[in-house]
Design an enzyme around this catalytic site. Structure first.
Site, PDB file in Angstrom:
ATOM      1  N   LYS A 162     -14.461  11.606 -50.843  1.00 47.06           N
ATOM      2  CA  LYS A 162     -14.165  12.857 -50.118  1.00 47.06           C
ATOM      3  C   LYS A 162     -14.092  13.964 -51.139  1.00 47.06           C
ATOM      4  O   LYS A 162     -13.449  13.812 -52.180  1.00 47.06           O
ATOM      5  CB  LYS A 162     -12.839  12.679 -49.377  1.00 47.06           C
ATOM      6  CG  LYS A 162     -12.017  13.921 -49.117  1.00 47.06           C
ATOM      7  CD  LYS A 162     -10.882  13.592 -48.136  1.00 47.06           C
ATOM      8  CE  LYS A 162      -9.622  14.373 -48.425  1.00 47.06           C
ATOM      9  NZ  LYS A 162      -8.513  13.990 -47.518  1.00 47.06           N
ATOM     10  N   ASP A 239      -6.535  16.509 -39.591  1.00 54.57           N
ATOM     11  CA  ASP A 239      -5.395  16.220 -40.460  1.00 54.57           C
ATOM     12  C   ASP A 239      -4.276  17.189 -40.059  1.00 54.57           C
ATOM     13  O   ASP A 239      -3.412  16.839 -39.222  1.00 54.57           O
ATOM     14  CB  ASP A 239      -5.843  16.395 -41.930  1.00 54.57           C
ATOM     15  CG  ASP A 239      -4.736  16.257 -42.967  1.00 54.57           C
ATOM     16  OD1 ASP A 239      -3.555  16.206 -42.598  1.00 54.57           O
ATOM     17  OD2 ASP A 239      -5.034  16.218 -44.185  1.00 54.57           O
ATOM     18  N   LYS A 263      -0.909  10.696 -41.579  1.00 58.98           N
ATOM     19  CA  LYS A 263      -0.040  10.751 -42.755  1.00 58.98           C
ATOM     20  C   LYS A 263       1.386  10.557 -42.264  1.00 58.98           C
ATOM     21  O   LYS A 263       1.823  11.236 -41.336  1.00 58.98           O
ATOM     22  CB  LYS A 263      -0.149  12.111 -43.459  1.00 58.98           C
ATOM     23  CG  LYS A 263      -1.473  12.340 -44.160  1.00 58.98           C
ATOM     24  CD  LYS A 263      -1.501  13.688 -44.858  1.00 58.98           C
ATOM     25  CE  LYS A 263      -2.867  13.906 -45.509  1.00 58.98           C
ATOM     26  NZ  LYS A 263      -3.038  15.295 -45.957  1.00 58.98           N
ATOM     27  N   GLY A 291      -3.401  10.857 -47.865  1.00 54.70           N
ATOM     28  CA  GLY A 291      -2.510  10.843 -49.023  1.00 54.70           C
ATOM     29  C   GLY A 291      -1.972  12.231 -49.296  1.00 54.70           C
ATOM     30  O   GLY A 291      -2.542  13.233 -48.864  1.00 54.70           O
TER      31      GLY A 291
HETATM   32  O1  OSB Z   1      -5.670  17.277 -47.058  1.00 54.44           O
HETATM   33  O2  OSB Z   1      -5.643  15.208 -47.436  1.00 54.44           O
HETATM   34  C1  OSB Z   1      -5.298  16.349 -47.748  1.00 54.44           C
HETATM   35  C2  OSB Z   1      -3.412  16.296 -51.077  1.00 54.44           C
HETATM   36  C3  OSB Z   1      -2.409  17.214 -50.828  1.00 54.44           C
HETATM   37  C4  OSB Z   1      -2.387  17.856 -49.611  1.00 54.44           C
HETATM   38  C5  OSB Z   1      -3.346  17.580 -48.648  1.00 54.44           C
HETATM   39  C6  OSB Z   1      -4.347  16.647 -48.890  1.00 54.44           C
HETATM   40  C7  OSB Z   1      -4.390  16.026 -50.143  1.00 54.44           C
HETATM   41  C8  OSB Z   1      -5.429  15.074 -50.540  1.00 54.44           C
HETATM   42  C9  OSB Z   1      -5.105  14.126 -51.663  1.00 54.44           C
HETATM   43  O3  OSB Z   1      -6.537  15.063 -50.067  1.00 54.44           O
HETATM   44  C10 OSB Z   1      -5.025  12.721 -51.218  1.00 54.44           C
HETATM   45  C11 OSB Z   1      -4.442  11.828 -52.283  1.00 54.44           C
HETATM   46  O4  OSB Z   1      -5.202  11.357 -53.137  1.00 54.44           O
HETATM   47  O5  OSB Z   1      -3.209  11.591 -52.276  1.00 54.44           O
HETATM   48 MG    MG Z   2      -6.803  16.598 -45.430  1.00 47.49          MG
END
Ligand code: OSB
Ligand code: MG
Length: 369
Positions: A162, A239, A263, A291
């Site tokens: 991604k 998300d 999440k 994450g």
């Molecule tokens: O949008 O998924 C997201 C990290 C911080 C805030 C939002 C996001 C993210 C990531 C990182 O995409 C995912 C990870 O490797 O923990």
């Molecule tokens: Mg995201």
């Protein structure tokens, strides 16, 4: 019946190996919020993913600390519980603040699994002993740097890539990665950077054969995503828009997405995460675990959640060493050459918090009993 005897809130400071840039922020120094809950003499651990800044959502570590200390804890203190599964409904008078609720709930789930002597993932109803992993690659200075990062993660075995996108860093980086790696599972995450006027640009991303496009429009724009999905081939994954079972139901019903990123912090813990998972499964909507640049504690909870049957797509749950010089759990989270994590067999989260190291990193601690 179980009784939560005391909780301990703790902020620790951890520096990411490299800054992580999204459309809304750039972070390297993480303020990690850990919650310990002592339940009938057994300690469970959780992590609240409220961030340094109110940019991903309105919550921050400061708001989460206040909500847990002054609201969540008083609602749970001294009141026996059958299971951690009851916490969500008990704290429902507090509107929102899911990252605060989810952090404490996670600690109690870990303690409950330890009291019962079973792995947390089994207590949650998980079925998978190995989970598929992807990576999230932040915005880079140059296309060359991005391609190098993608190559490194593919070599490590990760099953899908991604890349973060934003205005001015979207079709060009996607084109470059797709040209270099024509067959990989590739997706983009815009973290809400686009608006209705950008629909022609977003539609043009269909040419890259992406697995999905994550959260292109605003965090509160479910309707806009439904309009966009009708005009795009690429599946939209939500998300930031999904904070509850109600949002998930609406999103599925109006066609705002074809995939949901779950999440724990954003939805308020394992209980709601599981309800959203079940609803999506019923409607044939696949889910994956997102994450939030977690420490090993939050990562361990993400691993447990990812074992539920409808987590069929690779999550953003990656190895400790992608983030940290040294993690705060033992063993650290490792990813196989096939891009999978083997789920631990021990009770609770199945990873041991390293207390000495956690103490050394602690900048603030508050015990509540
Ligand atoms: O949008 O998924 C997201 C990290 C911080 C805030 C939002 C996001 C993210 C990531 C990182 O995409 C995912 C990870 O490797 O923990
Ligand atoms: Mg995201």
């Amino acid at each position: 019946m179980m009784r939560i005897e005391q909780i301990c809130l703790r902020e620790i400071k951890m520096r990411l190996l490299a800054p992580f840039e999204t459309s809304f922020d750039r972070v390297q120094d993480r303020r990690i919020f850990l919650i310990e809950a002592r339940v009938d003499g057994v300690t469970g651990w959780g992590e609240s993913v409220a961030g340094e800044h109110p940019l991903y959502s309105y919550e921050t570590i400061e708001t989460a600390w206040h909500i847990i200390r002054d609201w969540v804890w008083p609602m749970l203190k001294g009141k026996p519980l059958e299971s951690a599964a009851e916490i969500w409904d008990r704290v429902s008078p507090i509107r929102g603040h899911n990252m605060a609720k989810g952090g404490l709930e996670a600690a109690v789930w870990d303690a409950e699994a330890k009291l019962k002597g079973v792995p947390l993932w089994k207590l949650l109803g998980g079925k998978r002993e190995e989970i598929p992993c992807g990576v999230s690659i932040g915005i880079k200075e140059s296309i060359a740097e991005l391609n190098e990062a993608v190559e490194k993660e593919l070599r490590a075995g990760y099953q899908r890539i991604k890349i973060k996108i934003k205005h001015g860093w979207d079709d060009k980086p996607l084109a470059a990665v797709r040209e270099r790696f024509p067959l990989i599972r590739l997706m983009g995450d815009a973290n809400c950077d686009y608006r209705a006027a950008d629909i022609p640009l977003l539609r043009s991303l269909d040419r890259f054969n992406l697995m999905m496009l994550e959260q292109p429009l605003a965090y509160d724009d479910l309707y806009g995503h439904a309009e966009l999905q009708r005009q795009m081939q690429t599946p939209i994954c939500l998300d930031e828009c999904i904070h509850s079972l109600t949002h998930a139901r609406a999103a599925i019903d109006i066609g705002a997405c074809k995939i949901i990123n779950i999440k724990l912090g954003r939805v308020g813990g394992h209980t709601v995460a599981r309800r959203i998972h079940d609803l999506c499964q019923l409607h044939g909507v696949p889910v994956w675990c997102g994450g939030m640049l977690e420490s090993g504690i939050g990562r361990a909870h993400n691993i447990a959640l990812s074992t539920l049957p409808n987590f069929t797509l690779a999550g953003d749950v990656a190895a400790s060493k992608r983030y940290w010089e040294e993690d705060i759990i033992l063993p650290e989270v490792t990813v196989s050459a096939q891009g999978t994590i083997r789920v631990p067999g021990g009770p609770g989260i199945g990873f041991e918090p390293r207390l000495d190291r956690i103490d050394r990193l602690t900048v603030r601690k508050e015990r509540l009993a």
